[in-house]
Design a protein around this motif. Sequence first.
Motif, PDB file in Angstrom:
ATOM      1  N   PRO A  43     -51.970   7.518  64.815  1.00 20.87           N
ATOM      2  CA  PRO A  43     -52.183   8.572  63.527  1.00 20.87           C
ATOM      3  C   PRO A  43     -53.025   8.007  62.602  1.00 20.87           C
ATOM      4  N   THR A  44     -52.954   6.845  62.363  1.00 22.77           N
ATOM      5  CA  THR A  44     -54.047   6.105  61.257  1.00 22.77           C
ATOM      6  C   THR A  44     -54.178   4.889  61.392  1.00 22.77           C
ATOM      7  N   THR A  45     -54.931   4.315  60.387  1.00 19.66           N
ATOM      8  CA  THR A  45     -55.221   2.713  60.401  1.00 19.66           C
ATOM      9  C   THR A  45     -54.478   2.162  59.096  1.00 19.66           C
ATOM     10  N   PRO A  46     -54.323   0.975  59.218  1.00 26.61           N
ATOM     11  CA  PRO A  46     -53.661   0.196  58.058  1.00 26.61           C
ATOM     12  C   PRO A  46     -54.900   0.377  56.748  1.00 26.61           C
ATOM     13  N   GLU A  47     -56.028   0.142  57.031  1.00 27.40           N
ATOM     14  CA  GLU A  47     -56.933   0.424  56.295  1.00 27.40           C
ATOM     15  C   GLU A  47     -57.088   1.362  55.400  1.00 27.40           C
ATOM     16  N   PHE A  48     -57.216   2.692  56.294  1.00 24.37           N
ATOM     17  CA  PHE A  48     -57.318   4.132  55.721  1.00 24.37           C
ATOM     18  C   PHE A  48     -56.215   4.397  54.984  1.00 24.37           C
ATOM     19  N   ALA A  49     -55.039   4.094  55.340  1.00 29.24           N
ATOM     20  CA  ALA A  49     -53.661   4.297  54.903  1.00 29.24           C
ATOM     21  C   ALA A  49     -53.650   3.820  53.416  1.00 29.24           C
ATOM     22  N   GLN A  50     -53.965   2.324  53.281  1.00 29.95           N
ATOM     23  CA  GLN A  50     -53.897   1.670  52.068  1.00 29.95           C
ATOM     24  C   GLN A  50     -55.301   2.230  51.101  1.00 29.95           C
ATOM     25  N   ARG A  51     -56.046   2.731  51.508  1.00 26.85           N
ATOM     26  CA  ARG A  51     -57.268   3.336  50.775  1.00 26.85           C
ATOM     27  C   ARG A  51     -56.720   4.633  50.039  1.00 26.85           C
ATOM     28  N   LEU A  52     -55.866   5.331  50.924  1.00 23.92           N
ATOM     29  CA  LEU A  52     -55.325   6.734  50.423  1.00 23.92           C
ATOM     30  C   LEU A  52     -54.434   6.169  49.118  1.00 23.92           C
ATOM     31  N   ALA A  53     -53.698   5.127  49.481  1.00 26.23           N
ATOM     32  CA  ALA A  53     -52.720   4.845  48.478  1.00 26.23           C
ATOM     33  C   ALA A  53     -53.235   4.353  47.286  1.00 26.23           C
ATOM     34  N   TYR A 155     -43.439   7.729  57.161  1.00 26.38           N
ATOM     35  CA  TYR A 155     -42.374   8.476  58.168  1.00 26.38           C
ATOM     36  C   TYR A 155     -43.412   9.487  59.171  1.00 26.38           C
ATOM     37  N   LEU A 156     -43.188   9.634  60.356  1.00 24.67           N
ATOM     38  CA  LEU A 156     -43.952  10.345  61.088  1.00 24.67           C
ATOM     39  C   LEU A 156     -42.940  11.600  61.564  1.00 24.67           C
ATOM     40  N   ALA A 157     -43.652  12.832  61.499  1.00 21.41           N
ATOM     41  CA  ALA A 157     -42.970  14.226  61.858  1.00 21.41           C
ATOM     42  C   ALA A 157     -43.780  14.975  62.781  1.00 21.41           C
ATOM     43  N   HIS A 158     -43.023  15.703  63.642  1.00 24.18           N
ATOM     44  CA  HIS A 158     -43.723  16.343  64.603  1.00 24.18           C
ATOM     45  C   HIS A 158     -42.918  17.659  64.967  1.00 24.18           C
ATOM     46  N   LEU A 159     -43.754  18.650  65.471  1.00 26.01           N
ATOM     47  CA  LEU A 159     -42.722  19.722  66.071  1.00 26.01           C
ATOM     48  C   LEU A 159     -42.007  19.393  67.064  1.00 26.01           C
ATOM     49  N   VAL A 160     -40.916  20.354  67.538  1.00 29.79           N
ATOM     50  CA  VAL A 160     -40.049  20.069  68.790  1.00 29.79           C
ATOM     51  C   VAL A 160     -40.116  21.447  69.528  1.00 29.79           C
ATOM     52  N   PRO A 161     -40.487  21.357  70.822  1.00 31.35           N
ATOM     53  CA  PRO A 161     -40.080  22.494  71.656  1.00 31.35           C
ATOM     54  C   PRO A 161     -38.567  22.668  71.535  1.00 31.35           C
ATOM     55  N   SER A 162     -38.317  23.910  71.701  1.00 36.12           N
ATOM     56  CA  SER A 162     -36.884  24.216  71.761  1.00 36.12           C
ATOM     57  C   SER A 162     -35.950  23.467  72.908  1.00 36.12           C
ATOM     58  N   SER A 163     -36.595  23.210  73.780  1.00 34.61           N
ATOM     59  CA  SER A 163     -35.848  22.469  75.133  1.00 34.61           C
ATOM     60  C   SER A 163     -35.870  21.192  74.855  1.00 34.61           C
ATOM     61  N   GLU A 164     -36.608  20.634  73.789  1.00 30.75           N
ATOM     62  CA  GLU A 164     -36.364  19.134  73.703  1.00 30.75           C
ATOM     63  C   GLU A 164     -36.018  18.739  72.545  1.00 30.75           C
ATOM     64  N   LEU A 187     -40.646   3.934  58.608  1.00 31.67           N
ATOM     65  CA  LEU A 187     -41.330   3.211  59.557  1.00 31.67           C
ATOM     66  C   LEU A 187     -42.319   2.152  58.731  1.00 31.67           C
ATOM     67  N   SER A 188     -42.614   0.891  59.344  1.00 31.32           N
ATOM     68  CA  SER A 188     -43.601   0.057  58.242  1.00 31.32           C
ATOM     69  C   SER A 188     -45.047   0.700  58.710  1.00 31.32           C
ATOM     70  N   LEU A 189     -45.881   0.314  57.920  1.00 31.71           N
ATOM     71  CA  LEU A 189     -47.346   0.890  58.047  1.00 31.71           C
ATOM     72  C   LEU A 189     -47.883   0.313  59.588  1.00 31.71           C
ATOM     73  N   ASP A 190     -47.421  -0.881  59.847  1.00 33.86           N
ATOM     74  CA  ASP A 190     -47.921  -1.376  61.212  1.00 33.86           C
ATOM     75  C   ASP A 190     -47.143  -0.658  62.362  1.00 33.86           C
ATOM     76  N   VAL A 191     -46.085  -0.324  62.300  1.00 32.91           N
ATOM     77  CA  VAL A 191     -45.352   0.386  63.237  1.00 32.91           C
ATOM     78  C   VAL A 191     -46.181   1.813  63.483  1.00 32.91           C
ATOM     79  N   LEU A 192     -46.201   2.436  62.466  1.00 31.00           N
ATOM     80  CA  LEU A 192     -47.057   3.805  62.217  1.00 31.00           C
ATOM     81  C   LEU A 192     -48.208   3.718  62.979  1.00 31.00           C
ATOM     82  N   SER A 193     -49.044   2.800  62.633  1.00 24.88           N
ATOM     83  CA  SER A 193     -50.379   2.698  62.889  1.00 24.88           C
ATOM     84  C   SER A 193     -50.491   2.447  64.429  1.00 24.88           C
ATOM     85  N   ASN A 194     -49.425   1.796  64.989  1.00 21.42           N
ATOM     86  CA  ASN A 194     -49.566   1.594  66.398  1.00 21.42           C
ATOM     87  C   ASN A 194     -48.685   2.661  67.669  1.00 21.42           C
ATOM     88  N   GLN A 195     -48.357   3.708  66.765  1.00 23.41           N
ATOM     89  CA  GLN A 195     -47.846   4.840  67.644  1.00 23.41           C
ATOM     90  C   GLN A 195     -48.743   5.323  68.619  1.00 23.41           C
TER      91      GLN A 195
END
Length: 586
Positions: A43-53, A155-164, A187-195
Amino acid sequence: MQKTKYWSKVPIETIYGNLQGLKSSQIKQLQRLYQQRLPGDRPTTPEFAQRLAAISTEINQPVCTYVNRRGQVIRVGVGTPRQTQIPPLELPRYGAERLSGIRCIATQLKSEPPSEAALTAMALQRLDVLAVLNITGSGFQRRGGGATGYVKETYLAHLVPSSEETETDTQQTRTSPLASWNVSQPLSLDVLSNQDFLDLVEGLEAEFQREYVATQVDSDRDRVLIVGVQTDTLTPQAFQDTLDELARLVDTAGGEVLQTFRQKRSRPHPQTAVGEGKVQEIALTAQTLGANLIVFDRDLSPAQVRNLETQIGIRVVDRTEVILDIFAQRARTRAGKLQVELAQLEYMLPRLTGRGQAMSRLGGGIGTRGPGETKLETERRAIARRIARLQEEVNQLQAHRSRLRQQRQHREVPSVAIVGYTNAGKSTLLNALTNAEVYTADQLFATLDPTTRRLVVPDVGGKPQAIVLTDTVGFIHELPASLMDAFRATLEEVTEADALLHVVDLSHPAWQSQIRSVMSILSEMPITPGPMLIALNKVDRVDSDTLAVAQEEFPQAVYISASDRLGLETLRQRLGQLVRYAVAPS
């Protein structure tokens, strides 16, 4: 939206959202985000996320970046996901069966899960994922001034098919009335970056595709959402009758109504007819249900169509365009076809400017068909010349029918025009009385071209009297002005007739309103029609209470059932009386 230019080798990029109060150096920092490249499977990298922050903390506003699956930053905005979202028509991939191929990485200046508005924006854009970075200041100054910040949680969010739809220790399902999504626990930034981002979205798309295929039963039919705006001039019952009739029109045109939206307003919104919240609800429903057409219950301006199509992402037409489309499908004779084409062009000509996407969509569903179809990309002048030629042909048709009427008058054959609301049973009655074989169907506007047949009715003392009956195009509430003008050759059969037979569908819930609509259209004709006999049709389908109301309101009417041939002898006798009165010397 504001475009900022500066002279350097850095590409000129657009920063979206609210840039008021930002310094030139801060805008340059935002623009440099376009040069970043992210991995395609994370989804992202720690470096990019910290730059946005850091940027978000310095400008003290949330920042959103939109990244495609190649890892390229394609949009940078200042504001929330709702404020910076990509219009559907600008998305590279859009539809209920797939995700858009774009992720949003958004900063948030408070520590809480993504809001309902942010998740709805995710659903409207069908984002691969929404990654929300909650940030906090670090307490020390960056070199050159300005506070820095760091990512506290994500936080990581995504759409869900109705059957799932699921709920686990690491994520929870949150559902709006129209969409479902999963939102992770903090989630910690490291966990998010490794999704494993790519595996997630590919699995979601496969399930969305299966759901979409399961719902597409008949791909030849437009999948339609109807939108009605109730103003103070309409009673609730009249408004409901209007929506019911629009649903019949859509069905007749070949569409399938998936859902109907209603909004009560003192007046239609000048930009979108309905309010901003309702537009979002329509857009979300359209992509959730796989709709490909929105139909409004009123005429829309070109600007309203353009704004709605931009925000919703699919075609938008109004009631008149649906009626014109039905006429285009029904026209069989050359006369009918040229009158339909004339009506279409006269309606479209003032709407050429600003139709945007609609300009190149002819031939693709309701509101796009037409006999002898002229592409709307043609210059206005060329279309105007075509209209002039068609009007000349209509005038010739008008003159031809006038000669035929004069011949009948010379033979002293009285004429009666059958008028009435669309689908009242006029053609069925003509067939029953004269053994004609006019096309009939339980559809609106089954008849476009007038048909004339001879009928013998009783005269004085029971002697036979020959008359001619002419079946005419059905009327409808608020008949479009372009149709009134284009079909003047047909409607002259009404104004030139010696008398009128007004057929009413007594079984229709709004039969009284339909009578008023027909009478209103007749009153607007340039020549006052002759005397009229009202025939209340389909009496075999009504209850005693309705009959009692009709008998009290229209005591001189005749009661018939054209399909069951009930009351036809009485009708012949009354027609004889009618024409005798109509042609009697004054």
